[in-house]
Design an enzyme around this catalytic site. Structure first.
Site, short mmCIF file in Angstrom:
data_model
loop_
_atom_site.label_atom_id
_atom_site.label_comp_id
_atom_site.label_asym_id
_atom_site.label_seq_id
_atom_site.Cartn_x
_atom_site.Cartn_y
_atom_site.Cartn_z
N ASP A 69 -3.56 -5.01 -2.79
CA ASP A 69 -4.93 -4.75 -3.20
C ASP A 69 -5.74 -5.90 -2.63
O ASP A 69 -5.27 -7.04 -2.57
CB ASP A 69 -5.08 -4.66 -4.71
CG ASP A 69 -6.42 -4.03 -5.11
OD1 ASP A 69 -6.84 -3.06 -4.44
OD2 ASP A 69 -7.06 -4.51 -6.05
N SER A 70 -6.92 -5.58 -2.19
CA SER A 70 -7.72 -6.61 -1.54
C SER A 70 -9.20 -6.32 -1.73
O SER A 70 -9.58 -5.22 -2.11
CB SER A 70 -7.39 -6.68 -0.05
OG SER A 70 -7.59 -5.42 0.55
N GLN A 126 -3.83 3.97 7.24
CA GLN A 126 -3.14 3.64 8.49
C GLN A 126 -3.50 2.23 8.98
O GLN A 126 -2.67 1.55 9.59
CB GLN A 126 -3.46 4.68 9.57
CG GLN A 126 -2.57 4.58 10.80
CD GLN A 126 -1.08 4.74 10.48
OE1 GLN A 126 -0.66 5.66 9.78
NE2 GLN A 126 -0.26 3.82 10.99
N GLY A 136 -15.53 -2.10 6.33
CA GLY A 136 -15.94 -2.73 5.08
C GLY A 136 -17.03 -3.77 5.29
O GLY A 136 -18.03 -3.52 5.96
#
Length: 195
Positions: free
Chosen positions: A68-69, A11, A150
């Site tokens: 993608d990271s 989300q 993160g």
């Protein structure tokens, strides 16, 4: 313009797209397909983004966007890279990943790093297109701030004199790797409308 379908169940990522595509309907893939999942076997962010967008476009027979990271630390030859979310191993969390990174950088002077995001857009019978965004920073020796997720608490952005976890969501959207990549995608799509 058609709905913007994002091949993610995250989300937070969907909200990042909604913040930039304010006047369009942005939906996560789970609204169209239950339990959509693609194994990220690519060696690069681009390969993983392509795997997801191409699989989703094939499954839905429509245009789909994926990303993608992750974090690349120059002194660690780009680690954690595509393994950013599972750097400390499967089943580990953000704290475990941060702890492993700080341990690996314990005696390292060069702490330069960048967050990278590659967005991939795929559609049936069209060539997949990619858009890359980055933000440069330095890995701190300790955590600062409570926002984000993160590696944000240890990713210091010199221009702001703060970590990513110390800035607001609005500030983050203006400078973040994902925000930068989404803006490139939006410019492309707006150009497509004028052809």
């Amino acid at each position: 313009m058609e709905d913007i379908v994002i091949a993610t169940n995250n989300q937070g990522k969907i909200n990042d797209f909604k913040a930039i595509f304010k006047n369009q309907h942005v939906i996560g893939i789970s609204e169209l397909i239950e339990d959509f999942d693609v194994e990220e076997t690519g060696a690069t962010f681009e390969e993983n983004a392509r795997l997801k967008s191409e699989a989703a476009a094939h499954a839905l027979n429509k245009r789909v966007i994926a990303d993608d990271s992750g974090l690349e630390v120059f002194a660690l030859n780009g680690e954690p890279g595509v393994y950013s979310a599972r750097y400390a191993g499967l089943g580990k969390n953000d704290e475990d990943n941060i702890e492993k990174l700080l341990t690996n950088l314990e005696d390292v002077q060069d702490r330069r790093a960048q967050f990278v995001c590659v967005i991939s857009m795929s559609a049936p019978n069209e060539k997949t297109k990619t858009f890359k965004g980055t933000v440069s920073g330095v890995i701190t020796t300790e955590r600062h701030g409570k926002n984000g997720f993160g590696y944000d608490p240890i990713f210091f952005v010199p221009e702001l004199n703060k970590t990513m976890a110390e800035i607001t969501n609005d500030e983050k959207g203006k400078i973040s790797h994902r925000g930068n990549a989404i803006r490139l995608l939006k410019e492309y799509l707006e150009g497509e409308q004028h052809v």
